[in-house]
Motif scaffolding. Structure first.
Motif, PDB file in Angstrom:
ATOM      1  N   ASN A 190      19.832 -19.034  14.025  1.00 49.46           N
ATOM      2  CA  ASN A 190      18.510 -19.212  14.616  1.00 49.46           C
ATOM      3  C   ASN A 190      18.639 -19.946  15.948  1.00 49.46           C
ATOM      4  O   ASN A 190      19.064 -21.115  15.961  1.00 49.46           O
TER       5      ASN A 190
ATOM      6  N   GLU B 133       3.241 -19.471  13.699  1.00 53.07           N
ATOM      7  CA  GLU B 133       4.661 -19.519  14.054  1.00 53.07           C
ATOM      8  C   GLU B 133       5.095 -20.916  14.482  1.00 53.07           C
ATOM      9  O   GLU B 133       6.214 -21.345  14.191  1.00 53.07           O
TER      10      GLU B 133
ATOM     11  N   ALA C  87       5.333 -22.758  11.158  1.00 53.51           N
ATOM     12  CA  ALA C  87       6.474 -22.269  10.379  1.00 53.51           C
ATOM     13  C   ALA C  87       7.782 -22.833  10.915  1.00 53.51           C
ATOM     14  O   ALA C  87       8.643 -23.299  10.152  1.00 53.51           O
ATOM     15  N   THR C  88       7.958 -22.807  12.235  1.00 53.76           N
ATOM     16  CA  THR C  88       9.204 -23.295  12.830  1.00 53.76           C
ATOM     17  C   THR C  88       9.284 -24.811  12.759  1.00 53.76           C
ATOM     18  O   THR C  88      10.363 -25.374  12.528  1.00 53.76           O
TER      19      THR C  88
ATOM     20  N   LEU D 106      10.382 -25.626   9.241  1.00 52.36           N
ATOM     21  CA  LEU D 106      11.778 -25.248   9.004  1.00 52.36           C
ATOM     22  C   LEU D 106      12.735 -26.236   9.659  1.00 52.36           C
ATOM     23  O   LEU D 106      13.670 -26.739   9.015  1.00 52.36           O
TER      24      LEU D 106
ATOM     25  N   THR E 133       1.639 -19.039   5.844  1.00 54.38           N
ATOM     26  CA  THR E 133       1.384 -18.801   7.267  1.00 54.38           C
ATOM     27  C   THR E 133       0.871 -17.374   7.460  1.00 54.38           C
ATOM     28  O   THR E 133       1.327 -16.443   6.799  1.00 54.38           O
TER      29      THR E 133
ATOM     30  N   SER F 299       5.851 -16.180   8.679  1.00 48.59           N
ATOM     31  CA  SER F 299       6.972 -17.063   8.990  1.00 48.59           C
ATOM     32  C   SER F 299       8.224 -16.369   9.511  1.00 48.59           C
ATOM     33  O   SER F 299       9.243 -16.298   8.833  1.00 48.59           O
TER      34      SER F 299
ATOM     35  N   ALA G  47       9.705 -17.672  12.380  1.00 46.26           N
ATOM     36  CA  ALA G  47      10.331 -18.987  12.589  1.00 46.26           C
ATOM     37  C   ALA G  47      11.719 -18.909  13.219  1.00 46.26           C
ATOM     38  O   ALA G  47      12.559 -19.771  12.985  1.00 46.26           O
ATOM     39  N   ASN G  48      11.962 -17.886  14.051  1.00 46.55           N
ATOM     40  CA  ASN G  48      13.306 -17.665  14.566  1.00 46.55           C
ATOM     41  C   ASN G  48      13.227 -16.694  15.737  1.00 46.55           C
ATOM     42  O   ASN G  48      12.868 -15.526  15.544  1.00 46.55           O
TER      43      ASN G  48
ATOM     44  N   GLN H 101       7.387 -20.726  18.550  1.00 44.73           N
ATOM     45  CA  GLN H 101       8.528 -21.190  17.763  1.00 44.73           C
ATOM     46  C   GLN H 101       9.264 -22.336  18.464  1.00 44.73           C
ATOM     47  O   GLN H 101       9.628 -23.336  17.821  1.00 44.73           O
TER      48      GLN H 101
END
Length: 227
Positions: free
Chosen positions: A67, A128, A131-132, A135, A165, A169, A171-172, A200
């Motif tokens: 990522n 997003e 989510a990021t 993470l 989400t 997600s 997230a990358n 992100q």
């Protein structure tokens, strides 16, 4: 560990992640008979599973970033040199695209198919970012307090984030770019990628800030004991 071995681990791990994300989405849709909730459940479960296994296997070699947002944070924490971080990011992006192509090949679909699934708007971008943020915060605090639990922590977080989400997600950034090359369940329109990646990166920076604050040691104060 040589940089070459680290990059190979990042390539294989990222490619397998994308093959799983896209492939399980295809399989989920085919078997769910139109029930998108079942398809999403299958997609989330498979992604969590591949993340857990890949982090356990490749973590000791490369750190199992998979990522660019995670790699950027690790560079800012001085855990990677600039040329190493750039190499990681480049390999992650190439591997993510390879993983999407592999998934298409396994299901006998056209290899290149620009995404058509609309994923844009403030709710998607906020999703997003959240989510990021979650993470990266999970990784940073997990590495500090429970390093052996990081594979399970990441897998559990991503499984949950698929559901809480609106964006499911990503997230990358590498995942987002690669998923713009599929018209399957996991896809995204190419024109929606920039908004996702920006959100992100903002989420990752916010997570790094919060992790730093939470990791600060408060000043100790001697308390007077009663006579």
């Amino acid at each position: 560990m040589s940089l070459g071995r680290k990059l190979l681990a990042e390539f294989v791990g990222t490619a397998l992640l994308l093959a799983c994300v896209v492939g399980s989405g295809i399989m989920g849709v085919r078997l769910a008979a139109g029930n998108e909730a079942i398809a999403l459940l299958a997609n989330a479960g498979a992604t969590a599973g591949i993340l857990y296994g890949s982090i356990v296997v490749f973590g000791p070699v490369s750190g199992a970033h998979f990522n660019p947002a995670v790699t950027l944070v690790m560079r800012m924490k001085h855990e990677l040199r600039t040329h190493e971080a750039l190499a990681y990011m480049g390999v992650q992006i190439v591997a993510a695209v390879a993983g999407v192509l592999l998934a298409h090949a396994m299901f006998d679909l056209p290899l290149l198919q620009p995404g058509t699934r609309i994923r844009t708007g403030h709710a998607q971008w906020l999703s997003e970012g959240v989510a990021t943020f979650g993470l990266v915060l999970t990784i940073l605090l997990g590495v500090k307090h429970r390093p052996q639990a990081v594979p399970a922590l990441v897998a559990c977080y991503i499984f949950a984030a698929y559901w809480f989400t609106a964006s499911t997600s990503f997230a990358n950034p590498a995942v987002t770019l690669a998923r713009a090359l599929t018209q399957t369940f996991a896809g995204i329109r190419p024109e929606d990628v920039v908004g996702f990646v920006f959100a992100q990166l903002m989420g990752a920076m916010a997570a790094m800030t919060v992790a730093r604050v939470l990791s600060l040691n408060p000043l100790s104060r001697d308390r007077e004991q009663p006579d």
